[in-house]
Every structure is written in C-alpha cells, then in structure tokens.
Design an enzyme around this catalytic site. Sequence first.
Site, short mmCIF file in Angstrom:
data_model
loop_
_atom_site.label_atom_id
_atom_site.label_comp_id
_atom_site.label_asym_id
_atom_site.label_seq_id
_atom_site.Cartn_x
_atom_site.Cartn_y
_atom_site.Cartn_z
N LYS A 14 0.81 -1.22 0.00
CA LYS A 14 0.00 0.00 0.00
C LYS A 14 0.85 1.28 0.00
O LYS A 14 0.43 2.32 0.49
CB LYS A 14 -0.99 0.02 1.19
N SER A 15 2.06 1.17 -0.53
CA SER A 15 2.94 2.34 -0.57
C SER A 15 3.07 2.93 -1.97
O SER A 15 3.84 3.87 -2.17
CB SER A 15 4.34 1.94 -0.08
N ARG A 19 -8.03 3.37 -4.96
CA ARG A 19 -9.11 3.91 -4.14
C ARG A 19 -9.18 5.42 -4.28
O ARG A 19 -10.09 5.96 -4.89
CB ARG A 19 -8.87 3.49 -2.68
N MET A 59 -4.70 5.71 -15.09
CA MET A 59 -4.43 4.32 -14.70
C MET A 59 -5.71 3.60 -14.31
O MET A 59 -5.90 2.43 -14.59
CB MET A 59 -3.48 4.32 -13.51
N ILE A 73 1.59 -0.61 -7.33
CA ILE A 73 1.04 -0.77 -8.69
C ILE A 73 1.24 0.51 -9.50
O ILE A 73 1.31 0.47 -10.71
CB ILE A 73 -0.44 -1.25 -8.69
N GLY A 107 -5.86 7.66 -3.98
CA GLY A 107 -4.61 8.14 -4.57
C GLY A 107 -4.20 9.53 -4.13
O GLY A 107 -3.75 10.33 -4.95
N HIS A 118 7.31 -7.36 -1.78
CA HIS A 118 7.08 -6.66 -0.51
C HIS A 118 8.06 -7.17 0.55
O HIS A 118 7.91 -6.85 1.73
CB HIS A 118 5.66 -6.92 0.01
N PHE A 168 -3.31 8.93 -11.77
CA PHE A 168 -4.34 8.13 -11.12
C PHE A 168 -5.55 7.90 -12.03
O PHE A 168 -5.96 6.77 -12.27
CB PHE A 168 -4.77 8.80 -9.80
S1 PPS Z 1 -0.48 -3.23 -3.02
O1 PPS Z 1 -1.68 -4.01 -2.70
O2 PPS Z 1 0.51 -3.32 -1.94
O3 PPS Z 1 0.09 -3.58 -4.30
O4 PPS Z 1 -0.98 -1.71 -3.07
P1 PPS Z 1 -0.12 -0.48 -3.58
O5 PPS Z 1 -0.18 -0.43 -5.04
O6 PPS Z 1 1.23 -0.49 -2.94
O7 PPS Z 1 -0.88 0.76 -2.95
C1 PPS Z 1 -2.19 1.11 -3.30
C2 PPS Z 1 -2.33 2.61 -3.06
O8 PPS Z 1 -1.69 3.31 -4.15
C3 PPS Z 1 -2.65 4.17 -4.75
N1 PPS Z 1 -2.37 4.36 -6.19
C4 PPS Z 1 -2.07 5.55 -6.73
N2 PPS Z 1 -1.91 6.76 -6.18
C5 PPS Z 1 -1.62 7.80 -7.02
N3 PPS Z 1 -1.51 7.66 -8.34
C6 PPS Z 1 -1.66 6.47 -8.95
N4 PPS Z 1 -1.55 6.36 -10.27
C7 PPS Z 1 -1.96 5.34 -8.11
N5 PPS Z 1 -2.17 4.01 -8.36
C8 PPS Z 1 -2.43 3.44 -7.17
C9 PPS Z 1 -3.96 3.47 -4.50
O9 PPS Z 1 -5.05 4.31 -4.73
C10 PPS Z 1 -3.78 3.05 -3.06
O10 PPS Z 1 -3.82 4.16 -2.15
P2 PPS Z 1 -5.17 4.70 -1.47
O11 PPS Z 1 -4.72 5.70 -0.44
O12 PPS Z 1 -5.86 3.54 -0.83
O13 PPS Z 1 -5.97 5.34 -2.54
#
Ligand code: PPS
Length: 274
Positions: A43-44, A237, A215, A47, A239, A96, A212
């Site tokens: 969740k850092s 969710r 994607m 993706i 971002g 991870h 975001f």
């Molecule tokens: S996992 O399950 O560990 O692979 O999840 P991970 O991809 O590390 O983290 C998911 C959070 O990343 C946000 N996200 C993004 N933020 C900004 N821009 C882009 N393009 C983007 N893609 C994924 C995703 O929304 C999750 O964060 P939250 O705070 O829940 O929205």
Amino acid sequence: ITEHIVRYKNYNFPAGMTTAEYIDSLQSFEIRDSDIFLVTYLKSGTIWTQQIIISICELAGGLNEYPNNMEQMPWLEFCEGQDYSKRPSPRLFSSHLIPSFLPSGLKEKKIIYVMRNPKDNIVSYFHFSRKSSVAGSVLVLVSLLKSFTVGGSSWFDHVREWHLNRDQYNILILTYEEMILDLKGAVKKICTFLGKGLSEAAIIQVAEKSKFENMKKNPKANYEFIPQDKIQGNFMRKGQIGDWKNFFTAEQSQRVDRLLQEKLGDLSLRFIWE
Ligand code: PPS
C-alpha cells in the site's frame, strides 16, 4: 485472522500464495543484470510504480508483452506455479519482502524502493482489507491501535531493514509523496536510474499514463482483472496524500509520531510528509 496468514521466520505471508520452501529457494534464485526490482511495503504505491517502470521499458523497447501489469511485473514471493527462470529478459519483478528473504544475487543490483507515510499507508490498507479475503479488518484495527503490523512485518521494521541494508544494493529510494507532488520528476529519476534514455516527450507520455485517473481506466493497470473471489479490495481507491487526517484522531496521530521517533529516530531518515 490466522487462517489467512502463514507465519514463517517471523514474517507474515498470505496463506495459499506461497510456501516456506519457495521462500527459502529464493536465496539461490538467479538474478540477471537486466532484471528490474521494485520493493515496497504494501500500500505504498506498488502498482503505481509498476505502471511507471513498465511504461518506461515499453517505450525503451524490447519488453515482452503480458496481458496485464501483474503478469508483466509479478511479485517474486508469490510463485503460483511460475518458473521465472524461463522468462525472457528484461524481467521485471515486484516484492514486498525485506532484504533477508530476497535472492543473495540481488546484492549490488538495481532496486527501486518506494515508501509512504505510515498514516496514509494504514488508511489505505484498512480500506483495502475490509473487502479483501487476505486479511480481516479486525487484524487491521488491532494493528492500527497496537503495533502497526500489517502485511509481512511492521511498516517500521520494513523501512528500518531497507534503510540499514541500502548500501548492499544499488537502490533508488522514492516516496509516494514526492511522486504525487512531481510525477514527471519521479519518472525522470526512475528513467535515469534504469539507464533508459527517453526523450522529454516520452517522459511526459509515461507520466500521463501513470496519472491516477488514467491508470484507473486502464484495464491492464488498474488491477480490476483480479478475480473477486481472490482479492475483493479496490487497488485504486483515492490516490492522495494526507487522507489519514480524515480517519485518525489527534491521539492516534501522536501515537504514530512517537512510534516513528522511537523506532526510526536513530536513523538519518527525513520524511517530507506532515
Ligand atoms: S499493493 O496491494 O501493496 O500492491 O498496493 P499499492 O499499489 O502499494 O498501494 C495502493 C495505493 O496506491 C494508490 N495508487 C495511486 N496513487 C496515485 N496515483 C496512482 N496512479 C496510483 N495508483 C495506485 C492506490 O489508490 C492506493 O492508495 P489509497 O490511499 O488507498 O488510494
């Protein structure tokens, strides 16, 4: 809770996605110079960074095509019957894991490490796990209030281990926050680190593809391809940075600040988040 987690060598692995034997076998997993590794605490921004790396490599040329980003850049620790030694180069991997579980041949090799404010991290995980079968919300709530241990190890241990071992790798450390504040700058940094000489126009193209909203619409990148019976969580969710302010009480926030000081205060780490 425990039915979803297998504890091995003091680390939590999601049940059914890997085995102790496979994790041990990673020690001798053969690394190629052209391999690219992305390591994150879950969740850092995993993706998101995957999408950036994949887009850079696509434009640089020579990348084998896979149906989606997960197959293009799989998590090394989740084998699921794959034989990664048969993959054509360049191979892209996500993980991870903490350093001790990763192949010893990865030392001195290129790793991109992305970290995120632990407060936003836990909020993201909380929402994700409420829908996911991998971990129950009770686990997350308990973690939130007690030790912050979600995923393999605690966020603090992950960041600490990687910080202390960073000199053993050729590592680029990025934060989710700097990627939000300057996506094009982050793409440039990754490009330079990977030695991919893309034009300014190509860099802008990668940044656009990785935004975001773009994607989220991209079926190869938004992780909606994961069967709902496997993981029901929404990978994309909100971002944003600072969403924790909508969920943390002042006391909880101070508790994390104290933990940060207690667990990482002795390291030369500086964070740009509030
Ligand atoms: S996992 O399950 O560990 O692979 O999840 P991970 O991809 O590390 O983290 C998911 C959070 O990343 C946000 N996200 C993004 N933020 C900004 N821009 C882009 N393009 C983007 N893609 C994924 C995703 O929304 C999750 O964060 P939250 O705070 O829940 O929205």
